[in-house]
Design a protein around this motif. Structure first.
Motif, short mmCIF file in Angstrom:
data_model
loop_
_atom_site.label_atom_id
_atom_site.label_comp_id
_atom_site.label_asym_id
_atom_site.label_seq_id
_atom_site.Cartn_x
_atom_site.Cartn_y
_atom_site.Cartn_z
N PRO A 134 37.85 39.20 24.13
CA PRO A 134 38.49 39.46 25.42
C PRO A 134 38.37 38.31 26.41
O PRO A 134 37.35 37.63 26.46
CB PRO A 134 37.76 40.70 25.94
N ILE A 135 39.45 38.11 27.16
CA ILE A 135 39.48 37.14 28.25
C ILE A 135 39.77 37.90 29.53
O ILE A 135 40.65 38.76 29.56
CB ILE A 135 40.56 36.07 28.03
N ILE A 136 39.03 37.59 30.60
CA ILE A 136 39.37 38.08 31.94
C ILE A 136 39.67 36.87 32.81
O ILE A 136 38.80 36.04 33.04
CB ILE A 136 38.23 38.88 32.58
N THR A 137 40.90 36.75 33.28
CA THR A 137 41.22 35.70 34.24
C THR A 137 40.96 36.23 35.64
O THR A 137 41.50 37.26 36.03
CB THR A 137 42.67 35.21 34.13
N PRO A 138 40.13 35.55 36.41
CA PRO A 138 39.86 36.01 37.78
C PRO A 138 41.08 35.92 38.69
O PRO A 138 41.25 36.75 39.58
CB PRO A 138 38.75 35.07 38.25
N SER A 139 41.95 34.91 38.46
CA SER A 139 43.00 34.65 39.44
C SER A 139 44.35 34.26 38.83
O SER A 139 45.24 33.79 39.54
CB SER A 139 42.54 33.53 40.39
N ILE A 156 43.50 40.74 26.75
CA ILE A 156 43.58 39.96 27.98
C ILE A 156 43.58 40.89 29.19
O ILE A 156 44.32 41.87 29.24
CB ILE A 156 44.86 39.09 28.02
N PHE A 157 42.76 40.54 30.19
CA PHE A 157 42.63 41.32 31.42
C PHE A 157 42.64 40.35 32.61
O PHE A 157 42.54 39.14 32.44
CB PHE A 157 41.32 42.11 31.42
N ARG A 158 42.75 40.92 33.81
CA ARG A 158 42.66 40.09 35.00
C ARG A 158 41.90 40.82 36.09
O ARG A 158 41.84 42.06 36.11
CB ARG A 158 44.06 39.67 35.47
N THR A 159 41.32 40.05 37.00
CA THR A 159 40.60 40.61 38.15
C THR A 159 41.51 40.70 39.37
O THR A 159 41.27 41.49 40.27
CB THR A 159 39.38 39.73 38.49
N CYS A 160 42.55 39.87 39.40
CA CYS A 160 43.44 39.76 40.55
C CYS A 160 44.65 40.68 40.42
O CYS A 160 44.92 41.21 39.34
CB CYS A 160 43.94 38.32 40.66
N PHE A 161 45.40 40.84 41.50
CA PHE A 161 46.70 41.49 41.40
C PHE A 161 47.71 40.50 40.84
O PHE A 161 47.40 39.33 40.66
CB PHE A 161 47.14 42.07 42.75
N ILE A 162 48.94 40.96 40.59
CA ILE A 162 49.93 40.11 39.93
C ILE A 162 50.97 39.56 40.91
O ILE A 162 51.10 40.04 42.04
CB ILE A 162 50.63 40.84 38.76
N ASP A 163 51.74 38.57 40.46
CA ASP A 163 52.72 37.89 41.30
C ASP A 163 53.72 38.82 41.98
O ASP A 163 53.97 38.67 43.18
CB ASP A 163 53.48 36.84 40.48
N PRO A 164 54.35 39.75 41.25
CA PRO A 164 55.34 40.61 41.92
C PRO A 164 54.76 41.36 43.12
O PRO A 164 55.43 41.47 44.16
CB PRO A 164 55.77 41.58 40.81
N PHE A 165 53.54 41.84 43.00
CA PHE A 165 52.90 42.56 44.09
C PHE A 165 52.68 41.63 45.29
O PHE A 165 52.98 41.96 46.44
CB PHE A 165 51.57 43.14 43.60
N GLN A 166 52.21 40.42 45.01
CA GLN A 166 51.93 39.44 46.06
C GLN A 166 53.22 38.98 46.74
O GLN A 166 53.30 38.89 47.97
CB GLN A 166 51.19 38.26 45.44
N GLY A 167 54.27 38.68 45.94
CA GLY A 167 55.54 38.25 46.51
C GLY A 167 56.21 39.34 47.32
O GLY A 167 56.81 39.09 48.38
N GLU A 168 56.10 40.58 46.85
CA GLU A 168 56.69 41.72 47.56
C GLU A 168 56.00 41.94 48.91
O GLU A 168 56.66 42.20 49.93
CB GLU A 168 56.57 42.97 46.69
#
Length: 394
Positions: A134-139, A156-168
Motif C-alpha cells: 500500500p501507498i498513501i500519498t499525503p498530498s 493506493i490511498f490518500r490523506t488529502c481531498f481530491i482536485d475536483p473538490f478543491q477546484g469546486e
C-alpha cells in the motif's frame, strides 16, 4: 583429487541454495511475511521530494511524519516500533519510480508514504499494485491516483481531498463570496495537479453562472510571466485562478503586482509553502486566497495540540504539508494496529475499513475510490501570513 571434487560440489550446492534463498526474499515481502515486520520494528517507506523543484512539500511532509512516528513509537504498536526508511525522489517522476522499487525490493517495507505531488505519486502506482504494497500519498490530489478508467487502484490511498473538490470550492467562493462574474485561468501545463484543479474550477465556475474569459499556460521552472500576464490583463478579468506550485506562483504574483493586475488571485494547496512569501513578497499576496487542508489558526483542540507539539520540535508554525505528513503517520499506525500485522495486504484491508478516525486535517472515512471524505479550509493572506477564512464541509 576426489576430495577436491567433493568439496567443489558441496560449495556449488551451497551457493545455489544461497541464490534461491535470496530470490525468495521478494516473495516473502510481497506476501507480507517477516521480511518487513520481524523483530521489534515495522518498516515503513517514505518516497518524498526532499530536494528539487518542490522540495518544500516533501520536506514538510517528512517533518510532520517524523513527529507522528516519534509520538507513536513512545508506546509502540503491539510492542513494535516503526522504522522509517526515506528515499529522496528529487521532485522527479523517474526518481519516484526507482525509489518505490528500492523500498519494496531492497528495504522490504510494509507500506509507503508519498509522494507529495500527483505526478510523482502516479509514477509509483503500478509498482505498488504489482507488488501489493500500500501507498498513501499525503498530498497527491489527482483523482487518477486511486481510481482511473473505472478501475480502483486498490493498494493506493490518500490523506488529502481530491482536485475536483478543491477546484469546486474555489469556484463557489469566487462567485458566492467575492461576487465574481468573470475569471481568467493560468495553469502549469506540465502538471497533472494544475490541470485537474483548473478543469474542476472551470466546470463549477460556469455552472454557477460565471464566465472564463481567458486561459493561459506556462511550464514548470519558467521565470518570466510578464507577456502572459499582460495578455490576461488586456481581457480585464475580475479574478485569476492559478492552481500551480509555489515557486512559479510566487513569481507570477510578484510580476502581476508590478504590471498593475490588481484583482483577487486564488490557488490550491500547491501555494502552501513559506518560500511563497519569500519569492512573492508580502504585498503581492494581498487579496489572494487558497484552498487548503487545515489552518493553524483553527481553534479545534486537536489542531492546537498538534501545533504546540510541532512548534516545540521545530520552532516554527506548521503548514498543511506538515499536518498531512503527521496525519499520514497516524493513519498508517491505526491501520497496522487494527490489522494486527505488518503484512502489506492486511494493512491495505485495514486502511479500506478506516471510519471516523479523528485526525488533525479532519475525520477520516474512505469512500469506494479510496478518497477521504473530509473538510477543506479557505485561507487568505495578511502581511504575508496565512489567515483562516472559513471551513467548507463536503
Amino acid at each position: 583429487m576426489r576430495k577436491r571434487k567433493l568439496n567443489a560440489l558441496f560449495m556449488s550446492l551451497m551457493l545455489s541454495a544461497g541464490v534461491l534463498a535470496a530470490c525468495s526474499g521478494n516473495d516473502e515481502q510481497t506476501s507480507g511475511t517477516e521480511s518487513n515486520g520481524s523483530g521489534d520494528s515495522i518498516k515503513i517507506g517514505a518516497n518524498l521530494e526532499l530536494s528539487g523543484n518542490v522540495a518544500s512539500y516533501g520536506q514538510g511532509i517528512a517533518e510532520g511524519l517524523d513527529l507522528a512516528i516519534e509520538e507513536i513509537n513512545k508506546e509502540g504498536i503491539d510492542g513494535k516500533k516503526i522504522d522509517l526508511v526515506k528515499v529522496d525522489n528529487k521532485s522527479e517522476a523517474a526518481e519516484a519510480t526507482s525509489g518505490a522499487l528500492k523500498l519494496i525490493n531492497q528495504d522490504y517495507v510494509s507500506a509507503i508514504v508519498g509522494s507529495a505531488t500527483s505526478t510523482n505519486t502516479l509514477a509509483q502506482v503500478q509498482i505498488a499494485q504489482d507488488n501489493q504494497v500500500p501507498i498513501i500519498t499525503p498530498s497527491g490530489t489527482n483523482p487518477d491516483i486511486t481510481f482511473k478508467d473505472d478501475k480502483l487502484n486498490d493498494f493506493i490511498f490518500r490523506t488529502c481531498f481530491i482536485d475536483p473538490f478543491q477546484g469546486e470550492i474555489a469556484a463557489n467562493f469566487a462567485v458566492k463570496d467575492l461576487g465574481v462574474k468573470n475569471a481568467a485561468i493560468l495553469i502549469d501545463s506540465s502538471s497533472d495537479y494544475a490541470k485537474g484543479l483548473a478543469n474542476a474550477f472551470k466546470k463549477a465556475f460556469e455552472e454557477n453562472g460565471g464566465k472564463v474569459i481567458g486561459e493561459e499556460a506556462y511550464i514548470a521552472k519558467d521565470t518570466d510571466f510578464r507577456a502572459t500576464l499582460t495578455r490576461l490583463k488586456s481581457k480585464n478579468p475580475e479574478f485569476v485562478y492559478i492552481p500551480g506550485y509555489y515557486e512559479e506562483v510566487g513569481l507570477i504574483l510578484k510580476q502581476a503586482k508590478e504590471l498593475g493586475l490588481d484583482v483577487p488571485f486564488m490557488g490550491g494547496d500547491g501555494w502552501d509553502s513559506p518560500t511563497l512569501v519569500e519569492i512573492a513578497g508580502a504585498e503581492a499576496l494581498t487579496n489572494t486566497y487558497i484552498t487548503n487542508h487545515y489552518s493553524s489558526g483553527d481553534t479545534d483542540e486537536k489542531i492546537q495540540n498538534f501545533v504546540k507539539a510541532y512548534e516545540a520540535k521545530y520552532k516554527e508554525t506548521p503548514d498543511a504539508f506538515n499536518a498531512l505528513g503527521y496525519d499520514t503517520g497516524y493513519l498508517l499506525a491505526d491501520a497496522i494496529k487494527r490489522a494486527g500485522s505488518a503484512d502489506p495486504v492486511k494493512i491495505k484491508e485495514a486502511l479500506e475499513d478506516t471510519k471516523d478516525l479523528s485526525l488533525v486535517t479532519g475525520n477520516f472515512t474512505y469512500d469506494e475510490k479510496h478518497n477521504p471524505v473530509k473538510s477543506a479550509t479557505i485561507l487568505t493572506f495578511e502581511n504575508g501570513e496565512q489567515v483562516f477564512e472559513t471551513k467548507v464541509n463536503p
